[in-house]
Design a protein around this motif. Structure first.
Motif, PDB file in Angstrom:
ATOM      1  N   ILE A   2       0.831  -1.190   0.000  1.00 16.77           N
ATOM      2  CA  ILE A   2       0.000   0.000   0.000  1.00 16.77           C
ATOM      3  C   ILE A   2       0.875   1.254   0.000  1.00 16.77           C
ATOM      4  O   ILE A   2       1.901   1.315   0.688  1.00 16.77           O
ATOM      5  N   GLU A   6      -1.921   6.318   0.726  1.00 13.27           N
ATOM      6  CA  GLU A   6      -3.172   5.575   0.859  1.00 13.27           C
ATOM      7  C   GLU A   6      -3.372   5.097   2.291  1.00 13.27           C
ATOM      8  O   GLU A   6      -4.501   5.080   2.809  1.00 13.27           O
ATOM      9  N   LEU A   7      -2.297   4.693   2.946  1.00 19.60           N
ATOM     10  CA  LEU A   7      -2.388   4.305   4.355  1.00 19.60           C
ATOM     11  C   LEU A   7      -2.818   5.506   5.198  1.00 19.60           C
ATOM     12  O   LEU A   7      -3.669   5.393   6.086  1.00 19.60           O
ATOM     13  N   ARG A   9      -4.553   8.066   4.130  1.00 28.66           N
ATOM     14  CA  ARG A   9      -5.949   8.334   3.791  1.00 28.66           C
ATOM     15  C   ARG A   9      -6.881   7.404   4.589  1.00 28.66           C
ATOM     16  O   ARG A   9      -7.907   7.843   5.120  1.00 28.66           O
ATOM     17  N   GLN A  10      -6.523   6.118   4.650  1.00 26.03           N
ATOM     18  CA  GLN A  10      -7.352   5.161   5.385  1.00 26.03           C
ATOM     19  C   GLN A  10      -7.512   5.576   6.843  1.00 26.03           C
ATOM     20  O   GLN A  10      -8.616   5.556   7.390  1.00 26.03           O
ATOM     21  N   LYS A  11      -6.402   5.932   7.473  1.00 26.74           N
ATOM     22  CA  LYS A  11      -6.470   6.307   8.883  1.00 26.74           C
ATOM     23  C   LYS A  11      -7.179   7.652   9.038  1.00 26.74           C
ATOM     24  O   LYS A  11      -7.965   7.848   9.974  1.00 26.74           O
ATOM     25  N   ASP A  13      -9.601   8.715   7.400  1.00 24.11           N
ATOM     26  CA  ASP A  13     -11.038   8.487   7.252  1.00 24.11           C
ATOM     27  C   ASP A  13     -11.588   7.538   8.306  1.00 24.11           C
ATOM     28  O   ASP A  13     -12.760   7.115   8.226  1.00 24.11           O
ATOM     29  N   GLY A  15     -10.443   4.407   9.192  1.00 23.64           N
ATOM     30  CA  GLY A  15     -10.339   2.982   8.955  1.00 23.64           C
ATOM     31  C   GLY A  15      -9.302   2.307   9.841  1.00 23.64           C
ATOM     32  O   GLY A  15      -8.386   2.953  10.364  1.00 23.64           O
ATOM     33  N   LEU A  17      -6.134  -0.147  10.097  1.00 27.51           N
ATOM     34  CA  LEU A  17      -5.037  -0.465   9.184  1.00 27.51           C
ATOM     35  C   LEU A  17      -4.592  -1.905   9.340  1.00 27.51           C
ATOM     36  O   LEU A  17      -4.553  -2.452  10.445  1.00 27.51           O
ATOM     37  N   ASP A  18      -4.221  -2.511   8.220  1.00 25.49           N
ATOM     38  CA  ASP A  18      -3.687  -3.870   8.238  1.00 25.49           C
ATOM     39  C   ASP A  18      -2.303  -3.850   8.904  1.00 25.49           C
ATOM     40  O   ASP A  18      -1.473  -2.981   8.590  1.00 25.49           O
ATOM     41  N   ARG A  49      -7.872  10.088  15.028  1.00 27.16           N
ATOM     42  CA  ARG A  49      -8.691   8.897  14.810  1.00 27.16           C
ATOM     43  C   ARG A  49      -8.367   7.741  15.763  1.00 27.16           C
ATOM     44  O   ARG A  49      -9.146   6.794  15.890  1.00 27.16           O
ATOM     45  N   GLU A  55      -3.592  -2.577  15.959  1.00 27.58           N
ATOM     46  CA  GLU A  55      -2.811  -1.623  15.178  1.00 27.58           C
ATOM     47  C   GLU A  55      -1.630  -1.097  15.988  1.00 27.58           C
ATOM     48  O   GLU A  55      -0.513  -0.959  15.473  1.00 27.58           O
TER      49      GLU A  55
END
Length: 438
Positions: A2, A6-7, A9-11, A13, A15, A17-18, A49, A55
């Motif tokens: 990733i 993008e990582l 962006r995920q956090k 928003d 989300g 994380l893997d 967030r 995580e």
């Protein structure tokens, strides 16, 4: 893999994380594949967030694995350590490591320096002539094997990703994030190769976490993540509503610690916290069946002189004087101006602004406002009046150790303003230990 953005962006928003993505992101710190701007953006996203425990475990393990992980195999002692979130007059490490070592454990205690209003264990130890806080690995291993403890500083090889991450957090207003604090503390402790860890999480006016609810949340996070990463860990929540010891500074706290170890003088709150932490460490190390037996063993090591002897041997092994415990006052630096600051009215000590006491030490030159600042090891405060103490007009609130008359006057004003007296009797705090986690 990733992309870093993008990582982020995920956090951003909200989300989850893997774990593998988190580990790849931290791995990019080393080769600059992840920029400072991206690290800062990630830190801010986490600040707002948060992180799930899984995580935070992944982030902690990734920073641990960014450098060397110490291996203590071959030692004939179980390896345990303690970490404190810091405070004023918190010289517990100086007594705790030799007490636990005298009971049969190995304590490779990796400590830090002071910054802001809190003191640092390494600065205190550098009051001792010749004491090397950054010895090579062979000396550390030999000292831990032969003496039982070595209080030293972090090398650049332990969790280097955390060093970069913290430096960026420090200048982007993202330090006060429980997941990021948790990962920062534990990555270094996991890299130290421990078998068990006890955490001393402070709360009160002199602590990093002044609110008890925040301190409890940090303690719970630290215990959950450390155990999730495979390190047996417990935590104590302890009070920092006044200086823990009756001294605050560097040489003055070392002097206080040696007097504690030899039995010349023991502050009650320091004794309570030190023995409680020692008991936790000895149980985790498997050297005592329960906290009652562990506390008794620690008290014996303190009372029979073996812990003072262990401290002296550690100082000598790490480059300090061989007769330091016996001739402490001949070796420690002394400030040229020493004088009492007295109460202007009679009353009982009702409250103390412990943070102000730390700032008084900084004002004297005994602390830092920037990591690169030098410090004066001789200056500080001693004989600090405790909450509940009844004072008459002219009785000492504390003693200032200063380099100059001007420094003395500024510190005296801060010290006097830090104390609030009440006409009615004030009970002493019931206990320095508030709660246990784990």
């Amino acid at each position: 893999m990733i992309l870093p953005q993008e990582l982020i962006r995920q956090k951003r928003d909200g989300g989850a994380l893997d774990p593998d993505a988190i580990k790849a992101f931290v791995a990019g710190f080393d080769n600059e594949r992840v920029t400072d701007a991206q690290v800062a953006a990630f830190a801010m996203a986490v600040f707002f967030r948060g992180m799930e425990p899984a995580e935070t475990v992944a982030l902690t393990e990734a920073m641990r694995d960014s450098g060397e992980v110490l291996d203590w195999s071959g030692l004939d002692r179980p390896v345990v350590d303690k970490h404190s979130t810091g405070g004023i007059g918190d010289n517990v490490s100086l007594m705790l490591a030799p007490i636990v070592a005298a009971c049969g454990a190995a304590v490779p205690m990796i400590s830090g320096r002071g910054l802001g209003h809190t003191g640092g264990t390494l600065d205190k130890l550098e009051s001792i002539p010749g004491y090397d806080v950054r010895p090579d690995n062979d000396i550390v291993r030999r000292t831990v094997q032969e003496v039982g403890c070595a209080i030293i500083g972090q090398t650049g090889r332990l969790a280097p990703a955390d060093k970069r991450f913290y430096a960026i957090r420090d200048v982007t207003a993202t330090v006060e994030s429980i997941p990021l604090i948790t990962a920062s503390i534990l990555s270094k402790k996991l890299a130290a190769g421990l078998g068990g860890l006890v955490l001393d999480v402070k709360t009160g006016s002199g602590a990093f976490m002044t609110k008890e609810g925040d301190a409890r949340a940090l303690a719970e996070s630290l215990v959950a993540v450390a155990n999730g990463a495979g390190l047996k860990t417990t935590a104590l929540l302890t009070r920092m509503d006044e200086a823990l010891a009756s001294a605050a500074g560097n040489a003055v706290e070392v002097r206080n610690a040696v007097r504690f170890l030899t039995g010349a003088h023991r502050d009650a709150a320091v004794e309570e916290v030190t023995l409680a932490l020692a008991a936790e460490m000895l149980v985790l190390a498997g050297l005592a069946a329960d906290a009652v037996a562990a506390r008794a063993a620690a008290a014996r090591a303190l009372g029979d002189g073996s812990s003072a002897e262990t401290f002296g041997r550690m100082v000598s092994a790490l480059g300090g004087p061989g007769d330091f415990v016996e001739r402490m006052d001949d070796h420690l630096p002394k400030a040229p101006i020493v004088g009492a600051v007295t109460a202007e009215a009679a009353g009982s000590v009702a409250a103390v602004d412990a943070r102000a006491l730390g700032l008084a030490v900084v004002e004297l030159g005994g602390g830092r406002t920037r990591p690169q600042d030098g410090i004066d090891h001789a200056v500080g405060l001693s004989d600090l009046a405790r909450i509940g103490t009844r004072l008459e007009r002219g009785d000492p609130l504390g003693v200032v150790h200063a380099r100059s008359e001007d420094g003395f006057a500024r510190a005296a004003a801060i010290l006097r303003s830090a104390y609030r007296l009440a006409e009615e009797p004030i009970p002493a705090p019931a206990s320095a230990v508030v709660a246990r986690f784990g």
